[in-house]
Every structure is written in C-alpha cells, then in structure tokens.
Motif scaffolding. Structure first.
Motif, PDB file in Angstrom:
ATOM      1  N   LEU A   5       0.839  -1.198   0.000  1.00 48.69           N
ATOM      2  CA  LEU A   5       0.000   0.000   0.000  1.00 48.69           C
ATOM      3  C   LEU A   5       0.871   1.244   0.000  1.00 48.69           C
ATOM      4  O   LEU A   5       0.682   2.164  -0.795  1.00 48.69           O
ATOM      5  N   ARG A   6       1.843   1.261   0.864  1.00 44.11           N
ATOM      6  CA  ARG A   6       2.761   2.411   0.926  1.00 44.11           C
ATOM      7  C   ARG A   6       3.493   2.592  -0.398  1.00 44.11           C
ATOM      8  O   ARG A   6       3.625   3.709  -0.904  1.00 44.11           O
ATOM      9  N   LEU A   7       3.969   1.482  -0.987  1.00 43.01           N
ATOM     10  CA  LEU A   7       4.663   1.560  -2.268  1.00 43.01           C
ATOM     11  C   LEU A   7       3.767   2.187  -3.329  1.00 43.01           C
ATOM     12  O   LEU A   7       4.180   3.097  -4.044  1.00 43.01           O
ATOM     13  N   GLY A   8       2.541   1.723  -3.439  1.00 40.27           N
ATOM     14  CA  GLY A   8       1.627   2.264  -4.444  1.00 40.27           C
ATOM     15  C   GLY A   8       1.366   3.745  -4.265  1.00 40.27           C
ATOM     16  O   GLY A   8       1.385   4.517  -5.230  1.00 40.27           O
ATOM     17  N   LEU A   9       1.160   4.157  -3.029  1.00 44.23           N
ATOM     18  CA  LEU A   9       0.895   5.572  -2.756  1.00 44.23           C
ATOM     19  C   LEU A   9       2.130   6.427  -3.009  1.00 44.23           C
ATOM     20  O   LEU A   9       2.036   7.533  -3.562  1.00 44.23           O
TER      21      LEU A   9
ATOM     22  N   ARG B 275      -6.844   9.943  -2.509  1.00 41.89           N
ATOM     23  CA  ARG B 275      -6.684  10.875  -3.628  1.00 41.89           C
ATOM     24  C   ARG B 275      -6.624  12.309  -3.129  1.00 41.89           C
ATOM     25  O   ARG B 275      -5.790  13.108  -3.561  1.00 41.89           O
ATOM     26  N   ARG B 276      -7.493  12.653  -2.199  1.00 45.52           N
ATOM     27  CA  ARG B 276      -7.514  14.036  -1.675  1.00 45.52           C
ATOM     28  C   ARG B 276      -6.227  14.392  -0.946  1.00 45.52           C
ATOM     29  O   ARG B 276      -5.710  15.491  -1.083  1.00 45.52           O
ATOM     30  N   VAL B 277      -5.708  13.457  -0.164  1.00 46.06           N
ATOM     31  CA  VAL B 277      -4.450  13.719   0.554  1.00 46.06           C
ATOM     32  C   VAL B 277      -3.313  13.894  -0.447  1.00 46.06           C
ATOM     33  O   VAL B 277      -2.503  14.816  -0.334  1.00 46.06           O
TER      34      VAL B 277
ATOM     35  N   ALA C  36      -3.483  17.194  -2.218  1.00 47.10           N
ATOM     36  CA  ALA C  36      -3.096  18.304  -1.343  1.00 47.10           C
ATOM     37  C   ALA C  36      -1.616  18.238  -0.988  1.00 47.10           C
ATOM     38  O   ALA C  36      -1.170  18.920  -0.077  1.00 47.10           O
ATOM     39  N   ALA C  37      -0.868  17.410  -1.730  1.00 52.06           N
ATOM     40  CA  ALA C  37       0.563  17.221  -1.494  1.00 52.06           C
ATOM     41  C   ALA C  37       0.813  16.646  -0.112  1.00 52.06           C
ATOM     42  O   ALA C  37       1.831  16.909   0.506  1.00 52.06           O
ATOM     43  N   GLY C  38      -0.142  15.861   0.361  1.00 56.64           N
ATOM     44  CA  GLY C  38       0.014  15.214   1.654  1.00 56.64           C
ATOM     45  C   GLY C  38       0.974  14.045   1.585  1.00 56.64           C
ATOM     46  O   GLY C  38       1.375  13.608   0.517  1.00 56.64           O
ATOM     47  N   MET C  39       1.332  13.576   2.740  1.00 59.05           N
ATOM     48  CA  MET C  39       2.265  12.464   2.840  1.00 59.05           C
ATOM     49  C   MET C  39       1.500  11.154   2.877  1.00 59.05           C
ATOM     50  O   MET C  39       0.513  11.041   3.596  1.00 59.05           O
ATOM     51  N   PRO C  40       1.935  10.163   2.124  1.00 52.59           N
ATOM     52  CA  PRO C  40       1.281   8.854   2.190  1.00 52.59           C
ATOM     53  C   PRO C  40       1.207   8.265   3.592  1.00 52.59           C
ATOM     54  O   PRO C  40       0.326   7.474   3.868  1.00 52.59           O
ATOM     55  N   ASP C  41       2.088   8.665   4.513  1.00 52.58           N
ATOM     56  CA  ASP C  41       2.006   8.169   5.895  1.00 52.58           C
ATOM     57  C   ASP C  41       0.619   8.414   6.472  1.00 52.58           C
ATOM     58  O   ASP C  41       0.090   7.598   7.202  1.00 52.58           O
ATOM     59  N   GLU C  42       0.047   9.576   6.149  1.00 53.68           N
ATOM     60  CA  GLU C  42      -1.274   9.921   6.661  1.00 53.68           C
ATOM     61  C   GLU C  42      -2.320   8.926   6.183  1.00 53.68           C
ATOM     62  O   GLU C  42      -3.256   8.609   6.891  1.00 53.68           O
ATOM     63  N   ILE C  43      -2.151   8.446   4.970  1.00 51.68           N
ATOM     64  CA  ILE C  43      -3.110   7.523   4.376  1.00 51.68           C
ATOM     65  C   ILE C  43      -2.878   6.109   4.887  1.00 51.68           C
ATOM     66  O   ILE C  43      -3.802   5.418   5.281  1.00 51.68           O
ATOM     67  N   VAL C  44      -1.641   5.688   4.875  1.00 47.27           N
ATOM     68  CA  VAL C  44      -1.309   4.315   5.257  1.00 47.27           C
ATOM     69  C   VAL C  44      -1.789   4.016   6.668  1.00 47.27           C
ATOM     70  O   VAL C  44      -2.382   2.968   6.919  1.00 47.27           O
ATOM     71  N   MET C  45      -1.594   4.930   7.589  1.00 50.79           N
ATOM     72  CA  MET C  45      -2.007   4.717   8.969  1.00 50.79           C
ATOM     73  C   MET C  45      -3.508   4.488   9.069  1.00 50.79           C
ATOM     74  O   MET C  45      -3.969   3.681   9.837  1.00 50.79           O
ATOM     75  N   ARG C  46      -4.292   5.191   8.276  1.00 54.41           N
ATOM     76  CA  ARG C  46      -5.744   5.070   8.331  1.00 54.41           C
ATOM     77  C   ARG C  46      -6.261   3.854   7.574  1.00 54.41           C
ATOM     78  O   ARG C  46      -7.391   3.462   7.752  1.00 54.41           O
ATOM     79  N   HIS C  47      -5.438   3.278   6.713  1.00 56.88           N
ATOM     80  CA  HIS C  47      -5.892   2.154   5.898  1.00 56.88           C
ATOM     81  C   HIS C  47      -5.314   0.824   6.364  1.00 56.88           C
ATOM     82  O   HIS C  47      -5.248  -0.123   5.610  1.00 56.88           O
ATOM     83  N   ARG C  48      -4.922   0.734   7.595  1.00 55.17           N
ATOM     84  CA  ARG C  48      -4.458  -0.526   8.173  1.00 55.17           C
ATOM     85  C   ARG C  48      -5.614  -1.122   8.950  1.00 55.17           C
ATOM     86  O   ARG C  48      -5.799  -0.819  10.120  1.00 55.17           O
ATOM     87  N   PRO C  49      -6.439  -1.943   8.323  1.00 54.85           N
ATOM     88  CA  PRO C  49      -7.604  -2.481   9.024  1.00 54.85           C
ATOM     89  C   PRO C  49      -7.198  -3.443  10.129  1.00 54.85           C
ATOM     90  O   PRO C  49      -6.286  -4.250   9.950  1.00 54.85           O
ATOM     91  N   PRO C  50      -7.845  -3.369  11.271  1.00 48.49           N
ATOM     92  CA  PRO C  50      -7.536  -4.289  12.360  1.00 48.49           C
ATOM     93  C   PRO C  50      -8.153  -5.672  12.146  1.00 48.49           C
ATOM     94  O   PRO C  50      -7.833  -6.608  12.851  1.00 48.49           O
ATOM     95  N   HIS C  51      -9.028  -5.787  11.152  1.00 45.78           N
ATOM     96  CA  HIS C  51      -9.710  -7.051  10.902  1.00 45.78           C
ATOM     97  C   HIS C  51      -8.755  -8.065  10.295  1.00 45.78           C
ATOM     98  O   HIS C  51      -7.894  -7.731   9.503  1.00 45.78           O
ATOM     99  N   PHE C  52      -8.916  -9.304  10.653  1.00 48.77           N
ATOM    100  CA  PHE C  52      -8.185 -10.426  10.069  1.00 48.77           C
ATOM    101  C   PHE C  52      -6.677 -10.395  10.327  1.00 48.77           C
ATOM    102  O   PHE C  52      -5.922 -11.022   9.604  1.00 48.77           O
ATOM    103  N   LEU C  53      -6.228  -9.662  11.343  1.00 50.70           N
ATOM    104  CA  LEU C  53      -4.793  -9.652  11.629  1.00 50.70           C
ATOM    105  C   LEU C  53      -4.288 -11.047  11.963  1.00 50.70           C
ATOM    106  O   LEU C  53      -3.143 -11.382  11.701  1.00 50.70           O
TER     107      LEU C  53
END
Length: 160
Positions: free
Chosen positions: A75-79, A119-121, A124-141
């Motif tokens: 995910l981080r690589l793609g972003l 896409r919005r982040v 806005a020239a945001g950092m992928p870190d902001e996205i990756v942290m929110r897209h780590r689902p706790p399900h199925f760990l």
C-alpha cells in the motif's frame, strides 16, 4: 496533456514496470530511492507498450524489484509511486479519467482504496504516511500472524 502512469500490460513485464511518455526515469528513480522504502528496489527503465493507453510510445519509468516481500508494504509503495509521479511533473500528471471495473462515476483510486481520502491527501501534497495509517484495518490480523498455526488454518479455510 494530463495522463496517468501505466502499468504496461502491453509489455513482457506488466506490473513490474510503471511509467508514462513524459517521465524522465533517472530523476524518478532518484526520488523513489530517497524515500528509503523497505523490501523494494528501483531501476530506471524505458519501454514501449504494444497496447493499452500508451501503445507504441516510448515511456520512461521505473522497474520494481521486490527484494524482501516480508518487509515490503505494498500500500505504501503504491501511494509513494503515485506521489512520485505527481511530483515529477504535476502539469502532466492526471488521475485515470476512463471507467475502472465498469464504474465511470468514481475515480479508479477511490475504488481501489475504498474512499476519496487517499486521492484528496495526495492532491493536497500530503504524505502517504497519513493515508497508510488510516488504511491498516484491524480485521483479520490473525490471518497474517507469523505463528504458523493460524496462517495455515486460514489458508485451509480459504482453499475451497
């Protein structure tokens, strides 16, 4: 003209190569290497897809080499790739405008990430870190646990 990078299905290395006609590969690779992403290596590449969006045009880009799949964060690589292409030439970079998976009213990235947030982040020239942290689902760990037992158990369940 705006265009999105392509994973050139019209080559012998689909999904290992990504690029567009307007990319200077050495500059893009230098930017990607500075990120220090784990588990992946980058090599400057030029290629000519035989079909799809950039068919017959020489594209500059990057060849991806998975060096350690356990340390790679896809995910981080793609972003980071998207951000690197956007930063490389913001005037030429554009989001995929055509339908994706038969859906025309929602941008492809929004479908792939589950919302417009990524896409919005990135816009806005945001950092992928902001996205990756929110897209780590706790399900199925437990499925991805390294204890061997649970991974084997869940693999068996999904084998049907």
């Amino acid at each position: 003209m705006h265009s999105s990078p392509e994973t050139p299905r019209g080559t012998t290395r689909p999904f290992h190569l990504v690029g567009a006609p307007w990319v200077e590969p050495e500059r893009l690779v230098a930017a990607l290497r500075r990120l220090g992403l784990e588990g992946v290596g980058f090599r400057a590449a030029r290629f000519r897809p035989e079909f799809q969006k950039h068919a017959g045009r020489v594209c500059g880009g990057v060849e991806l080499h998975v060096l350690d799949r356990d340390r790679l964060d896809p995910l981080r690589l793609g972003l980071e790739l998207l951000r690197a292409f956007r930063d490389h030439d913001p005037e030429r970079f554009g989001w995929r405008p055509d339908p994706y998976e038969f859906v025309a009213e929602v941008p492809a990235l929004d479908l792939l990430t589950g919302s417009a947030e990524a896409r919005r982040v990135l816009e806005a020239a945001g950092m992928p870190d902001e996205i990756v942290m929110r897209h780590r689902p706790p399900h199925f760990l437990q499925v991805f646990a390294s204890d061997g037992y649970s991974a084997g158990y869940y693999s068996y369940l999904w084998a049907d």
